[in-house]
Design an enzyme around this catalytic site. Sequence first.
Site, PDB file in Angstrom:
ATOM      1  N   CYS A   1      -9.756  -4.541 -10.218  1.00 47.61           N
ATOM      2  CA  CYS A   1      -9.226  -3.276  -9.698  1.00 47.61           C
ATOM      3  C   CYS A   1      -7.841  -3.405  -9.065  1.00 47.61           C
ATOM      4  O   CYS A   1      -7.381  -2.479  -8.414  1.00 47.61           O
ATOM      5  CB  CYS A   1     -10.202  -2.647  -8.711  1.00 47.61           C
ATOM      6  SG  CYS A   1     -10.503  -3.667  -7.258  1.00 47.61           S
TER       7      CYS A   1
ATOM      8  N   HIS B   1       0.817  -1.217   0.000  1.00 46.94           N
ATOM      9  CA  HIS B   1       0.000   0.000   0.000  1.00 46.94           C
ATOM     10  C   HIS B   1       0.847   1.262   0.000  1.00 46.94           C
ATOM     11  O   HIS B   1       0.405   2.312  -0.456  1.00 46.94           O
ATOM     12  CB  HIS B   1      -1.017  -0.045   1.135  1.00 46.94           C
ATOM     13  CG  HIS B   1      -2.132  -0.992   0.810  1.00 46.94           C
ATOM     14  ND1 HIS B   1      -2.142  -2.284   1.267  1.00 46.94           N
ATOM     15  CD2 HIS B   1      -3.199  -0.847   0.008  1.00 46.94           C
ATOM     16  CE1 HIS B   1      -3.208  -2.877   0.770  1.00 46.94           C
ATOM     17  NE2 HIS B   1      -3.866  -2.039   0.009  1.00 46.94           N
TER      18      HIS B   1
ATOM     19  N   GLU C   1     -10.926 -11.495  -3.796  1.00 47.05           N
ATOM     20  CA  GLU C   1      -9.473 -11.384  -3.590  1.00 47.05           C
ATOM     21  C   GLU C   1      -8.930 -12.486  -2.693  1.00 47.05           C
ATOM     22  O   GLU C   1      -7.753 -12.477  -2.332  1.00 47.05           O
ATOM     23  CB  GLU C   1      -9.107  -9.994  -3.066  1.00 47.05           C
ATOM     24  CG  GLU C   1      -9.908  -9.526  -1.870  1.00 47.05           C
ATOM     25  CD  GLU C   1      -9.590  -8.083  -1.464  1.00 47.05           C
ATOM     26  OE1 GLU C   1      -8.600  -7.525  -1.939  1.00 47.05           O
ATOM     27  OE2 GLU C   1     -10.345  -7.547  -0.648  1.00 47.05           O
TER      28      GLU C   1
HETATM   29  C1  PEP Z   1      -6.483  -5.721  -4.339  1.00 49.87           C
HETATM   30  O1  PEP Z   1      -6.275  -6.432  -3.369  1.00 49.87           O
HETATM   31  O2  PEP Z   1      -6.215  -6.055  -5.513  1.00 49.87           O
HETATM   32  C2  PEP Z   1      -7.086  -4.390  -4.182  1.00 49.87           C
HETATM   33  C3  PEP Z   1      -7.463  -3.681  -5.223  1.00 49.87           C
HETATM   34  O3  PEP Z   1      -7.225  -3.885  -2.931  1.00 49.87           O
HETATM   35  P1  PEP Z   1      -5.999  -3.375  -2.026  1.00 49.87           P
HETATM   36  O4  PEP Z   1      -4.819  -3.184  -2.938  1.00 49.87           O
HETATM   37  O5  PEP Z   1      -6.454  -2.105  -1.406  1.00 49.87           O
HETATM   38  O6  PEP Z   1      -5.817  -4.471  -1.049  1.00 49.87           O
HETATM   39 MG    MG Z   2      -7.140  -6.082  -1.429  1.00 47.18          MG
END
Ligand code: PEP
Ligand code: MG
Length: 594
Positions: A512, A199, A441
Amino acid sequence: MTVRSNESKDTMQGIPVSPGIIVGKAHLVDRSRVKILYQYLIDEKQVAGEVERFENAIRATDEQIKILKNRVPEHVKEHSFILDSHLMILKDSMLRDSTIRRIEEEKINAEWALKKSFHEIRKIFAQIDDEYISNRIQDVENVSERILRNLSGEMVESLAEIRERVIIVAHDLSPADTTELNISKVMGFITDVGGQTSHTAIMAQALEIPAVVGLESATARIADRDLLIVDGSTGEVIINPDDADIIHYQEKELQHEKYKSSIARISHLPAETPDGYRIAIKANIEFLEEVAAVRDHGAEGIGLYRTEFLYLRSKVLPTEEELFNDYKEVAEIMNPDPVTIRTLDLGGDKFASHIEIANEMNPAMGLRAIRLCLKEPGLFRTQLRAILRASTFGHVQLMFPMISGVQEVIEAKEILTRIKGELDSEEILYDENIPVGVMIEIPSAVTISDLLTKHVDFFSIGTNDLIQYALAIDRVNEHVAYMYQPFHPAILRMIRQVVLEGKKAGIKVSLCGEMAGDPLCIPILLGLGLDELSLNARSIPLVKTIVRAIPLEQARYDFEQVLQLNTAMEVRDYLLKRMKKMIPELGEKGFFPT
Ligand code: PEP
Ligand code: MG
């Protein structure tokens, strides 16, 4: 022109996570353990003073932990027991008395005595045949580190206070640290640890600052004020470059920028293949402030609003009113385009460094995201009320993260129904038909995607976590970053399964994760038949350029070919060859990996 000495020039290779080339001075920040420890002998006359210095450090540590404890937000209060245990460790004779005894008997300085006591305790813990208890040594270590910091008078530097145009060099930065960065001052950052989809990396993209992570030894090899070149597209870092390097990289950046502005005009054209297949291209955002860039880059909505950063930014929990105002503004600016608001996905690597909560052994698999929200209904309720209230100001969709099974969806939707009832009785308006979707996910969600379709209006595939959980690699660990493989046949098959189940049930399927912004992935995501891609806004013009250049028929054919291949490397090589042939100008401008 000044000619610099070449003597100390050094190059490093890390993981590129946010593009752009920067040249600037290094600013080393210490976000890691206290490493420097002077060991020295003292004489009899100094003993009392040394003990007093140690006692003062214990008192300062005690106060700091108590302040931290008061700051723990309501919803995680039950985890503050960890801080209580830290307070107890502080008073424990194994640490405190034995350190004082060492100062007095061995006539050594307090830091050295403390380290010795800690090593002794570690030996004892290692012999305990209970994994939970033996792992508590981490707490003892944490407390010792705090005392050491207080002994050395060293405070953790606040990144918000950096007032110079510098490149941050850190062992690690948490996503919360990055929210503190003064982006008008900080040119970019590089870290020893981290992976492509951590992140911290995602935050760097959102802030549009170049970043390279996973360099392993940047903090050891770079000195404060060293001159650096950082290439956020290739992961190269040059320490103390010569003038020829600087000229070369500045020229490279100029070329890249020129080409980017030449494709920027594409951003407002539809993402339509030459044979007429239209895929929706939306943006991922982390803050309200990004919405303007989202519009500028031609997104057709927001496919993922990661809402946790409003919680990470502040030292107290945001109120319903603050959340409502934030969501309302995003919905209004984007209206009539849709905004998918994801409920809190706190946990994993998304913890504020100033909020110390339970040190889980495996945070990525711990009490995070929907699990935390279901366990803390008060926290969940505040956010759901804010989202529902904002839903009348635009086209808002609601999405739950980290769903592992149907039960969680049922429970989350029950809470949602209860809150709708509350708003009804308060005569507060909301969109009664607000679409509800889930992130796919976790591999279990893929396997039961047919069952999940009966409970939701849409799916969004989060490949960042899906890859992490399916391939069993920690997405923030640089040592396994080479195994982050979007092209792994298992991942491609999982995405295919979710898309097929979504189509069968007639619900939309979006993707996403970071894959959606990776130029090499676009042909297969098209071939897979996804309805929508959601990605960082800056990559939209490039992704649209690629979509507009590849006929769907071709993408489908390539996807079928790729499905026959055995390894991620084979898939990647196949796609690289195809893309270089289909869109040679992108290859020439360095948009594909070499
Ligand atoms: C993912 O896990 O691909 C996602 C889009 O969410 P994050 O990156 O915030 O975990
Ligand atoms: Mg995620």
